[in-house]
Design an enzyme around this catalytic site. Structure first.
Site, mmCIF file in Angstrom:
data_model
loop_
_atom_site.group_PDB
_atom_site.id
_atom_site.type_symbol
_atom_site.label_atom_id
_atom_site.label_comp_id
_atom_site.label_asym_id
_atom_site.label_seq_id
_atom_site.Cartn_x
_atom_site.Cartn_y
_atom_site.Cartn_z
ATOM 1 N N CYS A 72 0.816 -1.226 0.000
ATOM 2 C CA CYS A 72 0.000 0.000 0.000
ATOM 3 C C CYS A 72 0.845 1.269 0.000
ATOM 4 C CB CYS A 72 -0.939 0.004 1.198
ATOM 5 S SG CYS A 72 -1.885 -1.514 1.369
ATOM 6 N N ARG A 112 -19.906 7.320 -2.131
ATOM 7 C CA ARG A 112 -21.361 7.244 -1.964
ATOM 8 C C ARG A 112 -21.799 8.416 -1.073
ATOM 9 N NH1 ARG A 112 -22.587 0.748 -1.292
ATOM 10 N NH2 ARG A 112 -21.604 0.120 -3.263
ATOM 11 N N SER A 130 -11.833 0.888 3.407
ATOM 12 C CA SER A 130 -11.492 1.454 2.101
ATOM 13 C C SER A 130 -12.081 0.587 0.997
ATOM 14 C CB SER A 130 -9.972 1.543 1.936
ATOM 15 O OG SER A 130 -9.383 0.258 2.055
ATOM 16 N N CYS A 136 -0.435 3.142 5.961
ATOM 17 C CA CYS A 136 -0.052 1.882 6.596
ATOM 18 C C CYS A 136 0.202 0.879 5.478
ATOM 19 C CB CYS A 136 -1.134 1.389 7.550
ATOM 20 S SG CYS A 136 -2.740 1.097 6.786
#
Length: 397
Positions: free
Chosen positions: A92, A224, A251, A382
């Site tokens: 990530c 959303r 996420s 992270c």
């Protein structure tokens, strides 16, 4: 570390982020990185011939030609064939790592201008069948593996990523209500920023095919904004009974890419580039894999210490929202100011296309810092397996 040379961001762009199985599902990671890179080269008025190196982060290697990814991106956008390229994977943190690696090349004088980026198509993550290359016995049951799903479990500690977030919720006494409230804030902040056009300067629109024909995608697909607390509260915990992590406060699985072009001070002067921000320093740290989401705490702390700055100096802070309890644990640990952290929403709204997120966060910080007239910002993430990464930038306007 604090950089040994002046390194400047001269362009920073990203594609809109697509929902899982959405408008970007048919584009490979290479395609999306190409879109972002072309936009960055154009925005920064950077000739491809001036680029000395290409560094692109990618995690899942989801396309058949992914082993060539960074090289193909460079060649597709017109960077000379003599210019080297490398694809990197710090999970990530790969988008951030591309910038860190580019800075290291510039500081060691191996390069003067580097095209950095991160890209991911989670929609194209393949199914696979293992251990059949050398034959199977009659009657063998072949197991089809979803590489996207299995990749979200850290086999070293036998723990899905969401459970590492649940561990942080317990450790830091974070409630389900806290998580849902934060998720709602992420959606609302994204909507406010999007409606105000705050993402326009970082966006690289993509032409997509729909049932109605071709259209230009200019807005993130995953958010959303109509979400309510009532809807979030009704969602069941995904991995742990009575847990905090749901589909609404984690996420989003998504697709997207970003590109950041960095240059030495000498190159900025030589090519008459317009510097958008200076890279002040960075830090990468390991942490306990069972609470991998706490990684931004040592990473941000380390970056601040190395550069002689403090959180009070930061006008903007971005912590990638892998999971709501993960973000909230970082916020608690660092005593972050919510009014200047993830100010325009984060990955809970936008989605988190693994390697693409670090590039997105950096691009957003560059443009938002300039819009607000701030001085310093830090971006962080992270990293699955137990790491954290942070990059500090300074506005040059």
């Amino acid at each position: 570390m604090a950089l040994l040379r002046g390194v400047f961001i001269v362009a920073a762009k990203r594609t809109p982020f697509g929902a899982y199985g959405g408008l970007l599902k048919d584009f490979t990671p290479t395609d999306m990185a190409e879109f972002a890179a072309r936009a960055a080269l154009s925005a920064g008025r950077v000739s491809p011939e001036t680029v000395d190196s290409v560094v692109v982060g990618n995690v899942m290697q989801s396309s058949s030609d992914a082993i060539y990814l960074a090289r193909h991106v460079g060649l597709r956008v017109g960077i000379p064939k003599e210019t080297p390229a490398i694809t990197i994977n710090r999970l990530c943190g790969s988008g951030f790592q591309s910038i860190v690696s580019g800075c290291q090349e510039i500081c060691s004088r191996d390069s003067e201008v580097v095209l950095c980026g991160g890209t991911e198509s989670m929609s194209q993550a393949p199914y696979c069948v293992r251990n059949i290359r050398f034959g199977t016995k009659l009657g063998s049951e072949l197991k089809l593996e979803d590489t996207l799903w299995t990749g979200l479990t850290d086999t070293h500690v036998q723990m899905p990523m969401a459970i590492t977030a649940e561990n942080l919720a317990v450790k830091h006494q974070i409630s389900r209500e806290d998580c849902d409230r934060y998720a709602l804030q992420s959606q609302q902040r994204w909507k406010t920023a999007n409606d105000a056009g705050y993402f326009d300067n970082e966006m690289a629109p993509v032409e997509v095919k729909t049932r109605k024909g071709k259209q230009t995608m200019q807005v993130d697909e995953h958010p959303r904004p109509q979400t309510t607390m009532e809807q979030l509260n009704k969602l069941p915990p995904v991995f742990k009974k009575e847990g905090t992590v749901t589909a609404g406060n984690a996420s989003g699985v998504s697709d997207g890419a970003g590109a950041v072009i960095i240059a030495s001070e000498d190159a900025v002067k030589k090519h008459n580039f317009t510097p958008l921000a200076r890279i002040v320093g960075y830090f990468v740290s390991g942490c306990d894999p069972t609470i991998m989401g706490i990684g931004p705490v040592p990473a941000i702390s380390g970056a601040l210490k190395k550069t002689g700055l403090s959180l009070k100096d930061m006008d903007l802070v971005e912590v990638n929202e892998a999971f709501a309890p993960q973000y909230l644990a970082v916020e608690k640990s660092l005593n972050l100011d919510p009014s200047k952290t993830n100010v325009n929403g984060g990955a809970i709204a936008l989605g988190h296309p693994l390697a693409g997120s670090g590039s997105r966060i950096t691009a957003h910080l560059v443009h938002e810092l300039r819009r607000r007239g701030g001085k310093y910002a830090v971006g962080s993430a992270c990293i699955g397996g137990g790491q954290g990464i942070a990059v500090i930038i300074e506005n040059t306007a």
